[in-house]
Design a protein around this motif. Structure first.
Motif, short mmCIF file in Angstrom:
data_model
loop_
_atom_site.label_atom_id
_atom_site.label_comp_id
_atom_site.label_asym_id
_atom_site.label_seq_id
_atom_site.Cartn_x
_atom_site.Cartn_y
_atom_site.Cartn_z
N GLU A 1 0.77 -1.03 -0.04
CA GLU A 1 0.03 0.11 0.12
C GLU A 1 0.95 1.32 0.18
O GLU A 1 0.52 2.22 -0.63
CB GLU A 1 -0.99 0.04 1.15
N MET B 1 0.95 4.28 -2.75
CA MET B 1 0.66 5.60 -2.35
C MET B 1 1.73 6.45 -3.21
O MET B 1 1.37 7.49 -3.53
CB MET B 1 0.71 5.95 -1.00
N PHE C 1 -0.43 9.86 -4.12
CA PHE C 1 -1.79 10.06 -3.37
C PHE C 1 -1.53 11.15 -2.20
O PHE C 1 -0.73 11.01 -1.29
CB PHE C 1 -2.03 8.67 -2.60
N ARG D 1 -0.72 10.72 1.78
CA ARG D 1 -0.18 9.38 1.72
C ARG D 1 0.59 9.47 3.44
O ARG D 1 0.96 8.51 3.74
CB ARG D 1 0.83 9.11 0.69
N HIS E 1 -1.18 8.12 6.19
CA HIS E 1 -1.45 6.82 6.04
C HIS E 1 -0.28 5.74 6.12
O HIS E 1 -0.46 5.03 7.01
CB HIS E 1 -2.13 6.48 4.64
N LEU F 1 -7.67 5.55 -0.62
CA LEU F 1 -6.47 5.18 -1.65
C LEU F 1 -7.00 4.77 -2.87
O LEU F 1 -6.63 5.06 -3.82
CB LEU F 1 -5.58 4.17 -0.94
#
Length: 157
Positions: free
Chosen positions: A58, A62, A67, A70, A73, A121
């Protein structure tokens, strides 16, 4: 005793890779939850392996898709992994209770994390690559009224 985590359609996000990784998380977490004390170290090691791969996947997604939120996260992934590694050290010293406590926290955390951070996401990735949000067909529709069907097309509502 903490609730055992179960896979359910509400966990689907509409990205095959993410959904498969999430289903694997549920599988390995259930195995840890079901483990007797003698099996716990081995099953917990499998969970740690999964968490590393899951979060790396993940995090890479990102970064590659730029993203926007990010860092928040990724910081959450890092904090969860840090806690899991600290518990691994305690488990090696026989602290089974701490491991079981962490599992209770993880299975409570995961659905919230998935539905908020991971879904954002997935929406970002799908919109970037495909031009729109994912369409997710779920078998367990909990939003329908349990009354006489009023408001449901074809049921006189």
């Amino acid at each position: 005793m903490n609730a055992t985590i179960e896979w359910e359609d509400d966990l689907l996000l509409g990205h095959l890779g993410v959904d498969r990784m999430h289903e694997e998380f549920v599988e390995v977490a259930r195995a840890v939850q079901a483990a007797g004390d003698a099996e716990l170290v081995e099953r917990y090691a499998a969970l740690l392996d999964h968490l590393r791969r899951h979060f790396e996947s993940e995090d890479r997604m990102m970064v590659e898709t730029e993203f926007p939120p990010r860092q928040c996260h990724m910081d959450e992934h890092a904090a969860v992994l840090k806690s899991a590694l600290e518990v691994e050290a305690e488990l090696a010293n026989g602290n089974v209770a701490l491991c079981r406590d962490l599992m209770g926290e993880l299975v409570g955390w995961f659905p919230r994390h998935s539905q908020h951070l991971d879904s954002a996401l997935v929406h970002w990735v799908n919109k970037s690559r495909l031009g729109g949000k994912p369409v997710i067909i779920k078998r367990n529709i909990s939003s329908l009224s349990r009354d006489d069907g009023a408001g449901i097309p074809g049921n006189g509502g």
